[in-house]
Design an enzyme around this catalytic site. Structure first.
Site, PDB file in Angstrom:
ATOM      1  N   PHE A 193      -3.633   7.890  -1.375  1.00  0.00           N
ATOM      2  CA  PHE A 193      -4.036   7.887   0.031  1.00  0.00           C
ATOM      3  C   PHE A 193      -2.857   8.342   0.894  1.00  0.00           C
ATOM      4  O   PHE A 193      -1.737   7.872   0.727  1.00  0.00           O
ATOM      5  CB  PHE A 193      -4.452   6.464   0.412  1.00  0.00           C
ATOM      6  N   ASN A 209      -3.127  -3.008   3.848  1.00  0.00           N
ATOM      7  CA  ASN A 209      -4.042  -2.019   4.406  1.00  0.00           C
ATOM      8  C   ASN A 209      -5.040  -1.705   3.302  1.00  0.00           C
ATOM      9  O   ASN A 209      -4.958  -0.663   2.639  1.00  0.00           O
ATOM     10  CB  ASN A 209      -3.299  -0.758   4.846  1.00  0.00           C
ATOM     11  N   PRO A 210      -5.987  -2.615   3.070  1.00  0.00           N
ATOM     12  CA  PRO A 210      -6.885  -2.458   1.921  1.00  0.00           C
ATOM     13  C   PRO A 210      -7.967  -1.425   2.210  1.00  0.00           C
ATOM     14  O   PRO A 210      -8.209  -1.052   3.367  1.00  0.00           O
ATOM     15  CB  PRO A 210      -7.512  -3.851   1.800  1.00  0.00           C
TER      16      PRO A 210
END
Length: 289
Positions: A95, A189-190
């Protein structure tokens, strides 16, 4: 409109800007300059000075502009993502960190600033942006990070090894049981996107790994709920937890944490754009004797 060899740098960047604009790239001029600088390596200030003269466009510029026009993320082309004071290695399988997450890091820094040796863990570290920034900016901090994806873990290992972060390959739902009740702060920050919500941007929908986007369940709340539960397990009494989430999830997150019965000082925080993008809380201490 094509970018041709032998073209001046200024003309090539102008044409690249038009190509990227036609492709729907959100910041075409900035990306055109960053791609040119990726090949030249002179810095944006020097690049813009060169554009005032007759410097030629770098070899290979047309090819990487074409990649960006296909909405391949800029960071996948350059191999670099900038986050706070760090330059992170990124690519397929991890990500790409977002600027709004920088304010989440700041919340942790502000909370632990008076602690001589705070213990902090980042659950779902991805590229290592949060954990790396905390280790870089907090002298004496003992920073841990957890990542589930083997691909993302490999990128995080590359980024975090020089910073002394203790990285483990594991699931944020049950990681680090040997450290239960020992951390001063937990940050996460899942993944939190609902199952049926497809991101609008091709860079996100096609190139960010799905396991870093979708939070589980129709509402995307399985992993955020699990992150809060793990934080309650890992923190010392009075420890601090902060989690990033979608703007529309702020009220749900606050209610979920209230119902857990272990959190106090539940607070919603705004990001750089004034959106409700993070929630913090303090783990309740033991009952008075």
């Amino acid at each position: 409109m094509t970018i041709s060899s032998g073209q001046s740098l200024a003309a090539a960047v102008s044409e690249a800007t038009a190509v990227l604009q036609d492709a729907g790239v959100p910041s075409p001029r900035v990306d055109a300059e960053l791609l040119a600088d990726h090949l030249l390596g002179v810095g944006l200030g020097r690049l813009r000075a060169l554009m005032l003269g007759d410097a030629p466009a770098p070899e290979g510029y047309a090819e990487i502009v074409a990649e960006r026009a296909r909405r391949i993320p800029l960071q996948h082309i350059t191999g670099v993502a900038h986050f706070r004071y760090l330059e992170l290695a990124v690519g397929p399988g991890v990500f790409i960190p977002r600027p709004e997450t920088e304010s989440v890091v700041q919340l942790v820094i502000d909370h632990v600033k008076d602690m001589p040796h705070p213990r902090i863990v980042d659950l779902g570290t991805g590229s290592g942006a949060i954990a790396g920034s905390l280790a870089h900016e907090i002298p004496g901090a003992d920073v841990h990070a957890v990542e589930y994806s083997a691909f993302a873990h490999a990128w995080a290992a590359r980024n975090l090894a020089p910073l002394g972060v203790k990285l483990v390959l594991g699931d944020l739902r049950n990681a680090l049981p040997e450290h239960n009740g020992t951390f001063d702060a937990v940050v996460s920050n899942p993944p939190y996107i609902p199952a049926e919500a497809v991101p609008n941007e091709p860079e996100v929908a096609l190139h960010d790994p799905p396991e870093a986007l979708y939070g589980g369940g129709a509402d995307g709340m399985e992993l955020p709920t699990a992150a809060a539960a793990s934080a309650a397990r890992l923190l010392v009494p009075g420890g601090y937890f902060v989690m990033e989430h979608a703007e529309v999830q702020a009220a749900w997150i606050a209610t979920m944490m209230k119902r857990a019965g272990v959190w106090t000082r539940i607070t919603t925080h705004l990001d750089l754009n004034g959106k409700e993008r993070a929630t913090s809380a303090t783990l309740a201490g033991p009952p008075p004797e």
